[in-house]
Design a protein around this motif. Structure first.
Motif, PDB file in Angstrom:
ATOM      1  N   LYS A  39     -24.902   3.520  16.221  1.00 58.83           N
ATOM      2  CA  LYS A  39     -26.077   2.770  16.674  1.00 58.83           C
ATOM      3  C   LYS A  39     -25.697   1.780  17.777  1.00 58.83           C
ATOM      4  N   CYS A  43     -27.034   2.066  21.709  1.00 63.47           N
ATOM      5  CA  CYS A  43     -27.725   0.946  22.362  1.00 63.47           C
ATOM      6  C   CYS A  43     -26.980   0.493  23.612  1.00 63.47           C
ATOM      7  N   ARG A  48     -30.069  -0.730  25.607  1.00 64.64           N
ATOM      8  CA  ARG A  48     -31.230  -1.038  24.776  1.00 64.64           C
ATOM      9  C   ARG A  48     -30.849  -1.987  23.649  1.00 64.64           C
ATOM     10  N   GLU A  49     -31.850  -2.684  23.149  1.00 61.66           N
ATOM     11  CA  GLU A  49     -31.637  -3.542  21.991  1.00 61.66           C
ATOM     12  C   GLU A  49     -31.963  -2.818  20.688  1.00 61.66           C
ATOM     13  N   ASN A  50     -32.755  -1.733  20.788  1.00 58.74           N
ATOM     14  CA  ASN A  50     -33.086  -0.942  19.605  1.00 58.74           C
ATOM     15  C   ASN A  50     -33.170   0.525  19.992  1.00 58.74           C
ATOM     16  N   ASN A  52     -35.855   2.575  19.427  1.00 60.88           N
ATOM     17  CA  ASN A  52     -37.231   3.059  19.561  1.00 60.88           C
ATOM     18  C   ASN A  52     -37.417   3.884  20.824  1.00 60.88           C
ATOM     19  N   ASN A  73     -34.810   5.129  12.081  1.00 64.15           N
ATOM     20  CA  ASN A  73     -34.629   4.104  13.109  1.00 64.15           C
ATOM     21  C   ASN A  73     -35.434   4.399  14.367  1.00 64.15           C
ATOM     22  N   SER A  74     -36.522   5.141  14.217  1.00 67.16           N
ATOM     23  CA  SER A  74     -37.506   5.399  15.286  1.00 67.16           C
ATOM     24  C   SER A  74     -37.010   6.293  16.411  1.00 67.16           C
TER      25      SER A  74
END
Length: 82
Positions: A39, A43, A48-50, A52, A73-74
């Motif tokens: 993860k 990111c 990215r911070e998430n 999604n 986690n989308s």
């Protein structure tokens, strides 16, 4: 029967499923150091911070436990396995 033959995998996937064992495996993967590192790296690479809105394809997914974690986690996940 050899492990890479379709008949072998048909016999594996036709066995009764154990929902509790699947949930335990999912929870183990979700809290693993490996998933945490994956993860973080995803990111970082995509700035990215998430997670999604990302998409993933897992080829040779087996039980697909990491794809299940990604979906939670989308991430839009596609699995491919025989």
């Amino acid at each position: 029967m050899e492990d890479n033959q379709p008949q072998y995998w048909d016999s594996v996937w036709s066995r009764p499923q154990n929902r509790e064992a699947d949930i335990q495996l999912f929870n183990k993967r979700e809290t693993s150091v490996l998933w945490s590192n994956m993860k973080e790296e995803i990111c970082k690479v995509y700035g990215r911070e998430n997670l999604n809105g990302l998409s993933s394809i897992e080829i040779g997914a087996g039980a697909g436990e990491f794809s299940a974690v990604m979906a939670k986690n989308s991430i839009d996940v596609t699995l491919l396995d025989y």
